[in-house]
Design a protein around this motif. Structure first.
Motif, PDB file in Angstrom:
ATOM      1  N   ASN A 135       0.863  -1.176   0.000  1.00  0.00           N
ATOM      2  CA  ASN A 135       0.000   0.000   0.000  1.00  0.00           C
ATOM      3  C   ASN A 135       0.910   1.240   0.000  1.00  0.00           C
ATOM      4  N   PHE A 136       1.035   1.862  -1.172  1.00  0.00           N
ATOM      5  CA  PHE A 136       1.932   3.017  -1.294  1.00  0.00           C
ATOM      6  C   PHE A 136       1.243   4.287  -0.819  1.00  0.00           C
ATOM      7  N   ILE A 137       1.883   4.981   0.114  1.00  0.00           N
ATOM      8  CA  ILE A 137       1.299   6.265   0.539  1.00  0.00           C
ATOM      9  C   ILE A 137       1.983   7.418  -0.184  1.00  0.00           C
ATOM     10  N   GLU A 138       3.130   7.129  -0.797  1.00  0.00           N
ATOM     11  CA  GLU A 138       3.836   8.131  -1.608  1.00  0.00           C
ATOM     12  C   GLU A 138       4.598   7.394  -2.694  1.00  0.00           C
ATOM     13  N   GLY A 139       4.704   7.964  -3.868  1.00  0.00           N
ATOM     14  CA  GLY A 139       5.582   7.447  -4.913  1.00  0.00           C
ATOM     15  C   GLY A 139       5.218   6.071  -5.427  1.00  0.00           C
ATOM     16  N   LYS A 140       6.240   5.341  -5.883  1.00  0.00           N
ATOM     17  CA  LYS A 140       6.006   4.035  -6.518  1.00  0.00           C
ATOM     18  C   LYS A 140       7.218   3.126  -6.288  1.00  0.00           C
ATOM     19  N   PRO A 141       7.097   1.842  -6.640  1.00  0.00           N
ATOM     20  CA  PRO A 141       8.227   0.937  -6.428  1.00  0.00           C
ATOM     21  C   PRO A 141       9.284   1.089  -7.522  1.00  0.00           C
ATOM     22  N   PHE A 142      10.432   0.425  -7.332  1.00  0.00           N
ATOM     23  CA  PHE A 142      11.412   0.475  -8.411  1.00  0.00           C
ATOM     24  C   PHE A 142      11.068  -0.557  -9.475  1.00  0.00           C
ATOM     25  N   ASN A 143      11.532  -0.307 -10.715  1.00  0.00           N
ATOM     26  CA  ASN A 143      11.144  -1.162 -11.834  1.00  0.00           C
ATOM     27  C   ASN A 143      12.371  -1.809 -12.486  1.00  0.00           C
ATOM     28  N   LYS A 144      12.142  -2.442 -13.630  1.00  0.00           N
ATOM     29  CA  LYS A 144      13.202  -3.201 -14.309  1.00  0.00           C
ATOM     30  C   LYS A 144      14.376  -2.290 -14.706  1.00  0.00           C
ATOM     31  N   ILE A 145      14.023  -1.068 -15.113  1.00  0.00           N
ATOM     32  CA  ILE A 145      15.098  -0.139 -15.539  1.00  0.00           C
ATOM     33  C   ILE A 145      16.011   0.177 -14.348  1.00  0.00           C
ATOM     34  N   HIS A 146      15.375   0.439 -13.206  1.00  0.00           N
ATOM     35  CA  HIS A 146      16.171   0.700 -11.997  1.00  0.00           C
ATOM     36  C   HIS A 146      17.078  -0.479 -11.690  1.00  0.00           C
ATOM     37  N   ILE A 147      16.513  -1.679 -11.791  1.00  0.00           N
ATOM     38  CA  ILE A 147      17.276  -2.905 -11.469  1.00  0.00           C
ATOM     39  C   ILE A 147      18.408  -3.092 -12.488  1.00  0.00           C
ATOM     40  N   ASP A 148      18.059  -3.006 -13.760  1.00  0.00           N
ATOM     41  CA  ASP A 148      19.068  -3.241 -14.798  1.00  0.00           C
ATOM     42  C   ASP A 148      20.220  -2.235 -14.717  1.00  0.00           C
ATOM     43  N   ASN A 149      19.885  -1.017 -14.319  1.00  0.00           N
ATOM     44  CA  ASN A 149      20.929   0.015 -14.261  1.00  0.00           C
ATOM     45  C   ASN A 149      21.533   0.190 -12.867  1.00  0.00           C
ATOM     46  N   SER A 150      21.164  -0.716 -11.955  1.00  0.00           N
ATOM     47  CA  SER A 150      21.646  -0.649 -10.551  1.00  0.00           C
ATOM     48  C   SER A 150      21.470   0.757  -9.976  1.00  0.00           C
ATOM     49  N   GLN A 151      20.331   1.328 -10.189  1.00  0.00           N
ATOM     50  CA  GLN A 151      20.102   2.708  -9.722  1.00  0.00           C
ATOM     51  C   GLN A 151      19.897   2.758  -8.217  1.00  0.00           C
ATOM     52  N   LEU A 152      20.472   3.761  -7.599  1.00  0.00           N
ATOM     53  CA  LEU A 152      20.403   3.880  -6.141  1.00  0.00           C
ATOM     54  C   LEU A 152      19.078   4.547  -5.733  1.00  0.00           C
ATOM     55  N   VAL A 153      18.020   3.754  -5.806  1.00  0.00           N
ATOM     56  CA  VAL A 153      16.690   4.245  -5.397  1.00  0.00           C
ATOM     57  C   VAL A 153      16.186   3.347  -4.271  1.00  0.00           C
ATOM     58  N   ALA A 154      15.289   3.889  -3.461  1.00  0.00           N
ATOM     59  CA  ALA A 154      14.807   3.101  -2.317  1.00  0.00           C
ATOM     60  C   ALA A 154      13.331   3.355  -2.059  1.00  0.00           C
ATOM     61  N   ALA A 170       8.712  12.334   1.544  1.00  0.00           N
ATOM     62  CA  ALA A 170      10.031  11.706   1.496  1.00  0.00           C
ATOM     63  C   ALA A 170      10.526  11.519   0.066  1.00  0.00           C
ATOM     64  N   VAL A 171       9.591  11.370  -0.858  1.00  0.00           N
ATOM     65  CA  VAL A 171       9.982  11.059  -2.240  1.00  0.00           C
ATOM     66  C   VAL A 171      10.862  12.188  -2.801  1.00  0.00           C
ATOM     67  N   GLY A 172      11.970  11.778  -3.424  1.00  0.00           N
ATOM     68  CA  GLY A 172      12.891  12.754  -4.019  1.00  0.00           C
ATOM     69  C   GLY A 172      14.073  13.063  -3.127  1.00  0.00           C
ATOM     70  N   LYS A 173      13.946  12.752  -1.836  1.00  0.00           N
ATOM     71  CA  LYS A 173      15.045  13.037  -0.896  1.00  0.00           C
ATOM     72  C   LYS A 173      16.013  11.846  -0.871  1.00  0.00           C
ATOM     73  N   THR A 174      17.198  12.079  -0.342  1.00  0.00           N
ATOM     74  CA  THR A 174      18.168  10.980  -0.295  1.00  0.00           C
ATOM     75  C   THR A 174      18.521  10.613   1.144  1.00  0.00           C
ATOM     76  N   VAL A 175      18.785   9.330   1.337  1.00  0.00           N
ATOM     77  CA  VAL A 175      19.157   8.803   2.655  1.00  0.00           C
ATOM     78  C   VAL A 175      20.264   7.778   2.451  1.00  0.00           C
ATOM     79  N   LYS A 176      21.173   7.695   3.417  1.00  0.00           N
ATOM     80  CA  LYS A 176      22.227   6.684   3.309  1.00  0.00           C
ATOM     81  C   LYS A 176      21.749   5.401   3.988  1.00  0.00           C
ATOM     82  N   PHE A 177      21.752   4.315   3.218  1.00  0.00           N
ATOM     83  CA  PHE A 177      21.487   2.991   3.786  1.00  0.00           C
ATOM     84  C   PHE A 177      22.696   2.126   3.454  1.00  0.00           C
TER      85      PHE A 177
END
Lengths: 820, 222
Positions: A135-154, A170-177
């Motif tokens: 149940n997304f309260i903001e934004g969306k999940p990561f997709n195949k493009i994110h996975i294929d390009n190893s994009q640093l999204v969370a 929170a969407v658009g902001k960055t956090v270190k994990f």
């Protein structure tokens, strides 16, 4: 009529307070336990968001490798399939609709305003988001493009979002994990801890992990989820999977002789296994054990309360047979009387049900509020409420409706004269012999359960009598692990960094610092010498082993009874110093001096330089073990280890507060951001360790207290019933000279005889435990436990017999004889 | 008013057959006060139970007020008992869990169209007749034997039945109390023309009734 029936019911309940209390609680308490069990079970088993589709999911969690390798790593190993394995061999499968993956979860320390929060993070692929329905309260999940390009999204959960960003988006902001800065692209609703396939605080693309994407089939693995179009396709998927596994090309992997694995759906049994394993580190391996648990639950939580209550109800209604006669004489027909008695019994059931519900809500309120199990928030769902309602009606009908219905059909004359009214219940009640059998079985099981609990208690009490051997106050434990460590995994190296330990060691708060590996205080698992420890003719096996260094005797205030502790100068290639505990000294050297002697194990010779009094690393309630300490840096040993590598300890300077230590942990975390650094008081580790031991014991004790309660109700009901049946006999005994004391003693003694028979059978069964050496129990524990259990049961029988016994003693001979 | 014809009652178990009543023929007119006498176990109470429709005969018939009572369904029988018959038992059979007034109201509970207020008034009237107006809130366990039997009488008369059936109503009472109860029954019979059938051992009491019906071993002996 309703008002009148209610008036009669209330007046009867009011006038027979003890019986009313016992009847109402007799229904309410089993109902409460059932409600708790059903609600918890259905909460865990429910396929709800984000696992709504998981009834169609098959899980591939463990892969069995049979290996034969040159350097000792041989045998069978169960590990999770790696990303590489799933990607290469599983993803091409045709029958599943979707194949996704998720890691089991790693922990990350997040510092917000100097406060540390431990967050659980998982790596997933894009398909995972198509299988689960978050149940997304903001934004969306990561997709195949994110996975294929190893994009640093969370994607993060609401809890993490509130923690870091408060009410802001929170969407658009960055956090270190872990090791990277991630851009947040979605926020999901918090996921309950019981949804073990989807629960996490943050979700990262698996291709951004170094650890999980190593190009190997050996390494840190994932859980593979396969979504079927429908449940009916499971067999096709399993068949394709079996074909794939059995035809796997072994040749290209060094030392691999065979692989195997299973595809399973998330059945309730499996979820239960998972939950038990997570909470208590207990693995319920056999399905049989779970089925036996269901039978026990059914017997103790449904059948026994129902039978016991039936007797209470029958006795209660039977006492009113004269009233039934009068009502019928003056115009009450079967229907009106049925209605009245059913009304009464249903009122009692409703009262009990409401009480049971209130108790259940209270339990869950306290449970959810107190976070006994953090992250588990149990909500009663429709399915469980319907099931509870069905059980409620079952209790109402079996224990109230049937006796009332039968009684209303009594002949007026029989009712008025109370002639043999019990034959109206022949179809409902057990004959005397069977009734006694049931009671004896209840006593037998209660005795075994009580004796088992007492054995644990005495075991812990005796163990507590042996000295612990070390101090835990003002000592801090330092553990370090590298986030997303490329080298970790099955054959990988350790993930710690010497610099981190050095940084802590040099801190001004540290008074003495030392290093420890294996069998650290209050750590789970153990490390033993793999083979024999010998001194001349003397041989010892299963000796525990720890690797430590200088200063540890001072940090832990170990009691050295002979020789000395390790010194820096002992660390030289031609010298293997060893410190042993008192039991090893006694077993190997008897009365001889041990210091300076040489003992052999793992094809090496060691010189004993010291003897410590005791070191019970599993805490106060554990048994003393044979243990040896050897010097750090000597790694060429063949050991049987269940624990992880290095943990350091230090004794803090006098006056150091927990706040000082937390600041220190924070500053070291800032200095080494790629490492998870934990500096925790040993006293806290001790408390955590004990919680893990005590929670299951307390839960078992609660369940058995309930069983005991049920047995008490049973005793009470059966006694009451028995006395109702024997009014004439008791009247006759009174008439021929038995005084009230004698009648009372007779009733109590009869019950004690039944209890004794049950206990003798229980003793015979329980005695098999030490006789067959199923658990290593010492005989003193066994005797004390049996005696305590026996005493408790006799006391309870005495207590339960008190009221019915007094009731029997009060029977007036003339009245009893006349009634019959 | 009450007619019994060729009435038999046989109790049958697996092994024994006991004849409790054998060929009983009896007719009782409206307003009569009849006593049934005989030694213990001769079937007096069984006969009263047959008249009171509390038990079914094995053979023969019972008719009351020209109604032939045979194979009546439970509901019809219950209504008939409620309107026509009132019972007084030797051991009172009061409901101990409810107060005196509620015990007396009991027959009216099973009668349609009687409001709570009416019920209460009729019960108070009945208790007044037996001289127990002051004990309405008491529970049966708080009363003496004689008082309990008065409550039982009040309960029997509250619905104004035509027939009262009394099974040794003074059996559990001393002679003074017994006399008082007998006076109440006599008054009912004379002043309200209530038909009374009473089982008794006491010859002194039976002599106060209009007719004595003797039983011996389940048979009529007069």
């Amino acid at each position: 009529m309703f008002k009148n029936n209610l008036k009669i019911t209330l007046s009867i309940l009011k006038r027979k307070k003890i019986y009313s209390f016992i009847t109402i609680f007799g229904i309410a308490v089993p109902l409460m336990f059932l409600m708790i069990i059903i609600s918890t079970a259905s909460h865990i088993a429910a396929f709800k968001s984000p696992q709504s589709r998981f009834d169609r999911v098959l899980v591939f969690e463990l892969i069995k490798f049979s290996l034969q390798r040159d350097y000792g790593m041989s045998g069978t190993m169960y590990v999770r399939p790696t990303y590489d394995f799933i990607d290469k061999y599983i993803k091409p499968m045709k029958t599943p609709d979707k194949i996704g993956m998720v890691t089991a979860g790693d922990y990350y320390n997040l510092y917000i305003n100097e406060q540390k929060t431990k967050l659980k993070g998982v790596y997933t692929d894009d398909v995972f988001w198509e299988i689960a329905d978050f149940n997304f309260i903001e934004g969306k999940p990561f997709n195949k493009i994110h996975i294929d390009n190893s994009q640093l999204v969370a994607v993060i959960d609401r809890y993490t979002k509130d923690l870091i960003f408060g009410s802001q988006n929170a969407v658009g902001k960055t956090v270190k994990f872990f090791r990277n800065q991630y851009k947040i692209i979605g926020v999901v609703e918090n996921v309950d801890i019981s949804r073990q396939r989807t629960h996490a605080n943050f979700y990262l693309p698996i291709t951004t992990s170094l650890e999980y994407t190593k190009k190997d089939i050996f390494g840190s693995g994932c859980i593979c989820l396969m979504l079927a179009g429908s449940k009916s396709q499971f067999s096709q998927i399993i068949s394709e999977f079996r074909h794939l596994i059995t035809n796997f090309e072994l040749g290209s992997y060094d030392g691999l002789t065979k692989i195997d694995g299973d595809l399973e759906s998330d059945s309730f049994n499996k979820l239960l296994q998972g939950l038990f394993e997570n909470l208590f580190s207990i693995r319920l391996k056999q399905e049989g054990v779970i089925h036996a648990a269901y039978i026990v639950i059914f017997f103790f939580f449904i059948l026994l309360p129902a039978i016991n209550l039936l007797y209470i109800h029958i006795s209660r209604i039977n006492e009113r047979s004269s009233e039934i006669g009068v009502r019928k004489s003056f115009g009450g027909n079967n229907l009106t009387l049925s209605k009245q008695f059913i009304f009464e019994n249903m009122t009692i059931t409703v009262f009990s049900g409401i009480l049971g519900l209130v108790l259940t809500f209270l339990f869950f309120w306290v449970f959810n509020k107190s976070s006994v199990i953090p992250g588990l928030h149990i909500v009663m769902n429709t399915k469980s409420i319907l099931l509870i309602l069905a059980l409620w009606i079952f209790f109402g009908v079996v224990t109230g409706f049937l006796p009332a219905y039968r009684m209303s059909r009594m002949k007026i004359i029989d009712a008025l004269n109370q002639h043999d009214s019990f034959h109206y219940f022949n179809f409902l009640i057990w004959k005397a012999k069977r009734l006694k059998m049931l009671l004896i079985v209840e006593f037998t099981i209660t005795f075994i359960a009580l004796a088992a609990i007492c054995t644990f208690m005495y075991h812990f009490k005796n163990n507590n009598g042996y000295p612990l051997g070390f101090d835990f106050e003002n000592i801090y434990q330092v553990s370090v692990s590298q986030y997303d460590n490329e080298g970790s995994g099955f054959f990988g190296g350790g993930g710690y960094n010497e610099d981190v330990f050095e940084w802590v060691k040099l801190n001004s708060l540290v008074e003495i610092y030392g290093e420890w590996s294996w069998n650290e205080p209050y750590h789970e698992g153990y490390t033993q010498v793999n083979g024999k420890v010998t001194y001349g003719d003397q041989v010892l096996e299963k000796v525990h082993l720890t690797q430590t260094g200088p200063n540890m005797d001072k940090i832990f205030k170990l009691n050295l009874i002979a020789g000395s502790w390790f010194m820096e100068s002992d660390d030289r290639p031609d010298y293997n110093p060893l410190i042993i505990n008192k039991t090893v000294k006694q077993k190997l050297f008897k009365d001889k001096k041990a210091i300076g002697e040489t003992i052999q194990f793992c094809e090496n010779y060691f010189t004993v330089i010291g003897v410590v009094d005791s070191y019970k690393y599993h805490g106060e309630f554990s048994r003393p073990v044979d243990i040896m300490f050897y010097m750090n840096g000597f790694n060429n040993l063949n050991i049987n280890s269940w624990s992880r590598a290095r943990t350091d300890y230090f004794r803090a300077r006098h006056g150091t507060t927990l706040g000082d230590i937390n600041n220190m942990a924070r500053s070291v975390s800032l200095a080494f951001p790629d490492y998870g650094i934990e500096i925790t008081p040993l006293a806290a580790e001790r408390a955590k360790y004990f919680r893990k031991i005590w929670i299951p014991i307390v839960m078992v004790a609660i369940v058995f207290s309930f069983i005991l309660l049920i047995v008490l109700f049973g005793l009470f009901g059966v006694l009451w019933y028995n006395i109702s049946l024997r009014k004439m006999e008791i009247g006759l005994r009174r008439a021929v000279g038995a005084d009230t004391g004698k009648i009372f003693t007779q009733i109590v003694l009869e019950m004690l005889v039944w209890a004794s028979i049950g206990m003798i059978i229980g003793l015979f069964i329980f005695a098999q435990v030490p006789l067959l050496k199923l658990i290593s129990l010492d005989i003193q524990n066994f005797t004390s436990s049996v005696l305590t259990a026996g005493l408790v049961i006799y006391l309870l029988v005495g207590f339960c017999s008190l009221i019915p016994g007094l009731q029997a003693a009060k029977i007036k001979p003339a009245l009893a004889l006349h009634e019959e | 008013m009450i007619t019994l014809e060729k009435l038999d009652k046989v109790y049958q178990t697996d092994e024994i057959e006991t004849v409790a009543l054998n060929n009983i023929n009896l007719s009782i007119d409206r307003g009569e006060f009849v006593s049934i006498m005989g030694p213990s176990g001769c079937g007096k109470s069984t006969l009263l139970n047959m008249i009171g429709l509390l038990d079914n005969p094995t053979n023969g018939s019972v008719s009351i007020d020209n109604f032939q009572i045979e194979n009546w369904p439970d509901k019809k029988l219950a209504l008939f008992r409620n309107k026509k018959l009132g019972y007084i038992f030797q051991s009172f059979h009061l409901i101990n869990d409810i107060p005196v007034i509620d015990n007396v109201e009991l027959p009216l509970l099973y009668r349609k169209g009687v409001t709570g207020k009416e019920r209460r008034q009729k019960a108070l009237d009945a208790l007044k007749k037996v001289g127990l107006s002051a004990r309405t809130k008491h529970y049966p366990s708080q009363l003496s034997g004689g008082q309990k039997q008065r409550v039982a009488i009040a309960r029997a008369i509250v619905g104004h039945p035509n027939i009262i059936l009394a099974d040794e109503p003074t059996g559990n009472l001393d002679s003074k109390m017994g006399g008082e109860i007998m006076d109440i029954l006599q008054n009912l019979n004379k002043n309200e023309n209530t038909t009374i059938v009473m089982v008794t051992h006491d010859e002194h009491l039976s002599k106060q009734t209009n007719r004595i019906f003797h039983l011996f071993d389940g048979m009529q002996v007069d």
